[in-house]
Design a protein around this motif. Structure first.
Motif, PDB file in Angstrom:
ATOM      1  N   LEU B 104      33.227  35.412   4.737  1.00 23.99           N
ATOM      2  CA  LEU B 104      34.148  35.257   5.851  1.00 23.99           C
ATOM      3  C   LEU B 104      34.802  36.609   6.103  1.00 23.99           C
ATOM      4  N   GLU B 105      34.578  37.128   7.305  1.00 21.98           N
ATOM      5  CA  GLU B 105      34.991  38.499   7.637  1.00 21.98           C
ATOM      6  C   GLU B 105      36.489  38.742   7.508  1.00 21.98           C
ATOM      7  N   TRP B 106      37.274  37.660   7.687  1.00 19.82           N
ATOM      8  CA  TRP B 106      38.727  37.834   7.712  1.00 19.82           C
ATOM      9  C   TRP B 106      39.351  37.689   6.332  1.00 19.82           C
ATOM     10  N   ARG B 107      38.527  37.408   5.333  1.00 16.74           N
ATOM     11  CA  ARG B 107      39.066  37.243   3.992  1.00 16.74           C
ATOM     12  C   ARG B 107      38.682  38.428   3.113  1.00 16.74           C
ATOM     13  N   SER B 108      39.600  38.806   2.247  1.00 17.45           N
ATOM     14  CA  SER B 108      39.304  39.864   1.289  1.00 17.45           C
ATOM     15  C   SER B 108      38.249  39.371   0.309  1.00 17.45           C
ATOM     16  N   ALA B 109      37.685  40.286  -0.468  1.00 18.52           N
ATOM     17  CA  ALA B 109      36.663  39.926  -1.448  1.00 18.52           C
ATOM     18  C   ALA B 109      37.154  38.792  -2.352  1.00 18.52           C
ATOM     19  N   ARG B 110      38.372  38.955  -2.864  1.00 16.65           N
ATOM     20  CA  ARG B 110      38.903  37.967  -3.806  1.00 16.65           C
ATOM     21  C   ARG B 110      39.079  36.606  -3.126  1.00 16.65           C
ATOM     22  N   ARG B 111      39.600  36.631  -1.907  1.00 19.51           N
ATOM     23  CA  ARG B 111      39.832  35.366  -1.206  1.00 19.51           C
ATOM     24  C   ARG B 111      38.516  34.724  -0.770  1.00 19.51           C
ATOM     25  N   ASN B 112      37.491  35.535  -0.555  1.00 21.93           N
ATOM     26  CA  ASN B 112      36.164  34.967  -0.279  1.00 21.93           C
ATOM     27  C   ASN B 112      35.637  34.230  -1.506  1.00 21.93           C
ATOM     28  N   ILE B 113      35.879  34.810  -2.676  1.00 23.54           N
ATOM     29  CA  ILE B 113      35.454  34.165  -3.922  1.00 23.54           C
ATOM     30  C   ILE B 113      36.217  32.862  -4.105  1.00 23.54           C
ATOM     31  N   LEU B 114      37.510  32.905  -3.774  1.00 19.98           N
ATOM     32  CA  LEU B 114      38.356  31.729  -3.986  1.00 19.98           C
ATOM     33  C   LEU B 114      38.106  30.611  -2.976  1.00 19.98           C
TER      34      LEU B 114
END
Lengths: 271, 272
Positions: B104-114
């Motif tokens: 998801l382009e709008w999420r940071s790496a960590r938030r994409n993992i979460l």
């Protein structure tokens, strides 16, 4: 990585860098306008000079303000209603093929009817008040909102949706966390078209029957052959459109910083 | 995935508890009024903790195979089981990695993992700890707050891998995960995936176009024929459990396995 110009000074430079060309063009247009009128190429009762027009704008500023507010109110109200209905319609259409197949042809039909032609009907139905203007604004702004939102909701990576399925995500969560945010860049490009069209809608509504608003001002001035006031009304009207457009762009940048930054990067690489 | 694929599952007790078991699976679908057989009579049993690579010519149904295991697709014939349980719908006890990272382009790496945790309703604290653990394991430390477009292809794929592993899935499905990476990054990712597999003990099914990758990573390699996809041969990889990349490449058994796969794929495409 993006090259962020450091500090407010850098940002100011960036704004100047971006805006000097359009400003220069605008100045040039005014210069041509001024040249045409000052050389008496066209008689002043047909095209008033920029000076006369600005003079009328300051002289009759309270009169203009009053009617500007009316038109702005109609426009914004029409735009907001169009956005709410448009987004909801798009969501329903994307999630139900039956609704899409039923609604889409009707929407298209409604879109191809010239709004100017049906505006008198709304006056008959709804009277001379605020309602018919807002209705015309809604009708004219609605279509780009629906189209862009449908496109946005359908643009989601199918693999992303499959991934959500393997995560056991509910349709609501999938919508809230994936589909809706992914559709926003598309929606905003539709909103920019819609907001400028909403101004047209409101003014068309006023043309047909009104005793206030910039459409009324222009019709009055036209009847009195008061071309300076007519020009003043036109200028203010386009200013409303520009200001609303810029506000939508600012909202876009605040809501989608990730999108704006990526687009900026693409622009620097292609230049 | 629509209704034109009908599932026909053979009832019966699961005998040995394999992590993944495909029994005489076939997939047929209708395309332009013609019935196309994508997969025919594919049987495979994968033991828990095993790493199986799947190679085959383009369009032979490798990805379809993974979709069957995940339950995203139902077989037209035959049965698919996960840990002895017939796959009836989309399974939630798997991790999936695609060729494109699908972040998801709008999420940071960590938030994409979460995202994995949020969708599952996992406790946030536990999910956060697990994410940090994976970030460290995959070498993403320092890039947690970067947005996807600020990451290289290899980094993006690491994020996708972390997301797929967050909920500790017993089965990890990987569909050409390194296909879009350059050769050097791909080698690095192979080494890391090998290490991560050994650390997590997850069962892995990997679809790949790279013969070297398939052999280096796997316990066994499933070689498929061109459409309709069938099993050409299942090759046992005779290499040690822990593998050094350069050393593995020079092993006679590595050359033997890759040579055999190359022969099989050559034969498969020759009949095309």
């Amino acid at each position: 990585m993006s090259m962020n110009p450091g500090g407010s000074e850098g940002r100011l430079l960036a704004v100047l860098e971006r805006s000097w060309r359009p400003v220069a063009l605008l100045v040039a247009c005014f210069a041509v306008w001024w040249a045409i009128t000052s050389t008496q190429l066209v008689p002043p009762y047909l095209v008033p000079s920029p000076g006369t027009t600005l003079g009328v704008m300051t002289e009759k500023s309270s009169y203009l303000w009053q009617h500007t507010w009316v038109t702005t109110y109609e426009t914004v109200l029409g735009f907001v209603i169009a956005v709410v209905i448009g987004v909801l319609a798009a969501v329903v259409m994307v999630y139900s093929t039956t609704v899409e197949k039923t609604l889409y042809p009707v929407l298209l039909f409604a879109q191809v009817i010239p709004k100017i032609a049906i505006a008198p009907l709304f006056v008959v139905w709804l009277g001379f008040g605020l309602t018919p203007k807002v209705v015309v604004a809604v009708l004219i702004a609605f279509f780009p909102v629906v189209i862009s939102m449908v496109t946005g909701l359908k643009s989601v990576d199918p693999e992303m949706l499959q991934l959500a399925a393997t995560m056991g995500a509910s349709p609501l969560k999938t919508f809230a966390k994936i589909r809706f945010p992914a559709s926003l860049p598309h929606l905003f490009s539709g909103l920019k078209v819609a907001v400028t069209l909403a101004v047209t809608g409101a003014v068309v509504g006023e043309f047909v029957g009104a005793n206030e608003g910039l459409g009324f001002v222009i019709l009055q001035a036209n009847g009195n052959l008061d071309t300076p006031m007519l020009f003043a009304g036109l200028l203010v009207m386009s200013l409303i459109g520009v200001v609303l457009f810029v506000l939508v762009e600012i909202a876009e940048q605040l809501m989608l910083p990730w999108h704006a930054s990526r687009r900026g990067e693409a622009a620097t690489t292609t230049l | 995935m629509k209704g034109n694929l009908e599932a026909e599952r053979t009832p019966g007790a699961a005998t040995a508890v394999a992590a993944v078991e495909l029994d005489a699976v076939a997939v047929r679908f209708r395309a332009k009024k013609k019935e196309v057989t994508a997969l025919r009579d594919v049987s495979l049993s994968v033991a828990p903790g095993e790493f199986v690579s799947i190679v085959g010519p383009s369009g032979c149904g490798k990805s379809t195979l993974l979709k069957l295991v995940s339950g995203l697709l139902r077989p037209s014939a035959g049965s698919v089981r996960l840990f002895g349980e017939a796959v009836g719908g989309t399974r939630h006890d798997i991790g999936y990695v695609f060729q494109r990272a699908a972040l998801l382009e709008w999420r940071s790496a960590r938030r994409n993992i979460l995202l994995q945790a949020e969708m599952r309703g996992m406790p946030a604290a536990e999910a956060g700890r697990r994410a940090d653990e994976l970030i460290e394991m995959t070498g993403l430390t320092g890039f947690e707050d970067a947005l996807p477009h600020e990451l290289s292809g290899g980094m993006q794929q690491r994020v996708a891998l972390c997301r797929a592993l967050l909920h500790r899935p017993p089965v990890l499905l990987m569909d050409e995960p390194f296909g879009a990476l350059d050769a050097l990054t791909r080698e690095q990712m192979n080494v890391e995936l090998h290490r991560i597999w050994r650390e997590t003990g997850t069962t892995v099914l990997l679809v790949t176009h790279s013969i070297a990758e398939s052999v280096y990573l796997a316990n066994r390699v499933l070689v498929m024929t061109a459409r309709p996809g069938t099993v050409a041969e299942i090759i046992d990889v005779d290499l040690p459990g822990s593998r050094d990349y350069a050393e593995t490449m020079s092993q006679p058994s590595f050359a033997e396995a890759t040579g055999r796969i190359r022969d099989l794929l050559g034969a498969a495409t020759a009949t095309d």
